[in-house]
Design a protein around this motif. Sequence first.
Motif, PDB file in Angstrom:
ATOM      1  N   LEU A 129      -8.491   6.866  -1.110  1.00 51.73           N
ATOM      2  CA  LEU A 129      -8.360   5.415  -1.184  1.00 51.73           C
ATOM      3  C   LEU A 129      -8.924   4.879  -2.494  1.00 51.73           C
ATOM      4  O   LEU A 129      -8.324   4.017  -3.142  1.00 51.73           O
ATOM      5  N   HIS A 187     -11.955   8.856   1.844  1.00 48.52           N
ATOM      6  CA  HIS A 187     -12.506   7.778   1.017  1.00 48.52           C
ATOM      7  C   HIS A 187     -12.113   7.958  -0.443  1.00 48.52           C
ATOM      8  O   HIS A 187     -11.769   6.986  -1.137  1.00 48.52           O
ATOM      9  N   SER A 192       0.836  -1.194   0.000  1.00 44.82           N
ATOM     10  CA  SER A 192       0.000   0.000   0.000  1.00 44.82           C
ATOM     11  C   SER A 192       0.871   1.244   0.000  1.00 44.82           C
ATOM     12  O   SER A 192       1.921   1.283   0.644  1.00 44.82           O
ATOM     13  N   LEU A 241      -9.795   1.716  10.679  1.00 48.81           N
ATOM     14  CA  LEU A 241      -9.558   3.154  10.600  1.00 48.81           C
ATOM     15  C   LEU A 241      -8.917   3.647  11.887  1.00 48.81           C
ATOM     16  O   LEU A 241      -9.440   3.441  12.978  1.00 48.81           O
ATOM     17  N   PRO A 301      -5.447   4.767   7.330  1.00 46.92           N
ATOM     18  CA  PRO A 301      -5.955   3.418   7.051  1.00 46.92           C
ATOM     19  C   PRO A 301      -5.032   2.365   7.653  1.00 46.92           C
ATOM     20  O   PRO A 301      -3.920   2.153   7.181  1.00 46.92           O
ATOM     21  N   GLU A 302      -5.503   1.684   8.691  1.00 43.70           N
ATOM     22  CA  GLU A 302      -4.694   0.669   9.357  1.00 43.70           C
ATOM     23  C   GLU A 302      -4.750  -0.675   8.638  1.00 43.70           C
ATOM     24  O   GLU A 302      -3.857  -1.507   8.791  1.00 43.70           O
ATOM     25  N   GLU A 303      -5.816  -0.894   7.868  1.00 38.88           N
ATOM     26  CA  GLU A 303      -5.944  -2.135   7.105  1.00 38.88           C
ATOM     27  C   GLU A 303      -6.718  -1.838   5.834  1.00 38.88           C
ATOM     28  O   GLU A 303      -7.742  -1.149   5.869  1.00 38.88           O
ATOM     29  N   LEU A 304      -6.222  -2.365   4.703  1.00 37.83           N
ATOM     30  CA  LEU A 304      -6.829  -2.102   3.405  1.00 37.83           C
ATOM     31  C   LEU A 304      -7.279  -3.396   2.752  1.00 37.83           C
ATOM     32  O   LEU A 304      -6.722  -4.461   2.996  1.00 37.83           O
ATOM     33  N   CYS A 308     -11.040   0.746   3.076  1.00 38.35           N
ATOM     34  CA  CYS A 308     -10.498   0.648   4.430  1.00 38.35           C
ATOM     35  C   CYS A 308     -11.416  -0.185   5.319  1.00 38.35           C
ATOM     36  O   CYS A 308     -12.637   0.023   5.324  1.00 38.35           O
ATOM     37  N   THR A 309     -10.834  -1.124   6.085  1.00 38.53           N
ATOM     38  CA  THR A 309     -11.598  -1.908   7.043  1.00 38.53           C
ATOM     39  C   THR A 309     -11.143  -1.667   8.490  1.00 38.53           C
ATOM     40  O   THR A 309     -11.789  -2.139   9.409  1.00 38.53           O
TER      41      THR A 309
END
Length: 527
Positions: free
Chosen positions: A273, A270, A238, A283, A341-344, A280-281
């Motif tokens: 991204l 948003h 990422s 945040l 975004p901590e997880e994409l 993003c899942t």
Amino acid sequence: MTGPLPARMLVLWCPDWPAVAAAATAGVPLVRPVAVFSANRVVACSAVARGRGVRRGMRRREAQSRCPDLAVFTADDGRDARLFETVARAVEELVVGVEVVRPGVVAVPVSGAAGYFGGEHRLVETLVDKVAADAGVECQVGVSEGLFAATLAARYGELVEPGEGAEFLAPLPIRELDQPGTERAGLADLLGRLGLRTLGAFAGLAERDVASRFGLDGVLAHRLARGRSERPPLRRASPEDLAVAEIFDPPLDRIDVAAFRAKGLGAKFHARLADRGFACTRLGVYAVTEEGEQLGRVWRCAEPLTPHGVADRVRWQFESWLRAAPGERPTAGVARLRLEPEELVEGRSLQLGLWRGRSGGTGLEEDDVVATERAGRAFARVQGLLGPEGVLTAGLGGGFGPAERARKVPWGDRHEPGPAEEARWRGRLPSPSPATVLERPLPAQVFDAEGNPVGVTARRRVTAPPHRISLGGEDRDILGWAAWYAGDRRARVPLLLAGGRDENEEAVLALCVGTENPVWTVEGMYD
């Protein structure tokens, strides 16, 4: 090719949290029946209210007729999030990596914390006691692989043994697919009417059958029912510039102003991204006050976040910060806010159909049929202006490989290979096809256990079982393989590769040509 199990997680769940938060705010003791309403229907109620016959989804008049002394409150997500911050802070004092899933549910990775406290059972006991002492509320804890299974384990008060998540899920009712925020009530109801009344019965279906009947939502739910991650891990790196930040002058110290500013920042986040093909899942909401205080919280989301979802979580977090008890709230207004975004996941996780809702629904409703007919008439008008070739749609034709089978046919034409054409392509790659087909195949080398190159004989056999592949300057072990032969000395071979630099297993489609000095290329990747 099922892929690795999800990471083992611990979920702490406070039952009936909206009712608990509403009663605490109003000073109503929980020995009295309490219910929270939205659109005149019960969305949460206390155990005492359930004992009097009150149920979720019940209308207000019916609930009050069954329980005349029912304490009635209006749903308020901000109130729920603000009071839940006390619980999250109590958990955070014991373990790191705390993620708020929604008010009432918090998740943490279990591996490091369990080792520190001397095992998972000891960790659970310590967390329950800590939350009871600091927040004054009861909670239940569950542990399993993946957020979905761990959340259900918390509801049932189970510590699932490692690797047994699928066995734990199997006997649970199919309605458990409809967790808050997932909007799977329609799918769960349909599966039940089809006779699939448990998660295990649904998990026993072949994934290709689920995809053809229930579409994307069905495939994601099927992965959860099997104890897998809802989405495969993101395989590409990422970019580092996806976070968005804003400086406030004057600093924010009012909830209504923060909510207004969160809408614009959420839309910007948003859009950034989406431009890169991501969603993003998880945040991260981080803030710095005028006095230099550092604030932060990570929100884990059941579904990829929309701009509205981002704005909601920022607003809830501001309520938690600015309306905390004296001594716990920041001493000055928020001067800087950063969303990270901590997880994409891949952006297609949010992709919508062309004229319907989320792509791959559970069937065409009446409104969908009307919309489909309207779209068809529009396409026909465009063809009248530009000719039949002006509107093309994807179709499948004959061919051995996935790229060879792709066709573009005029809208309205049917191009499906008949039995005679199918017979010409015996040995073609069966379903499922690769999720990604490369425009330019990647060169590779495949070796057997002795280090010799693997090729294809004239009798349609590989010269030896594939053992190792050299791809992109990296050597990786081959964990599994199959072969379909498209002619003399030519084969397509799906390969399951061991974890490489990113430590993730990966499934690829390779093409081999020749016996002496065989030429290998990678044509595509599976999800």
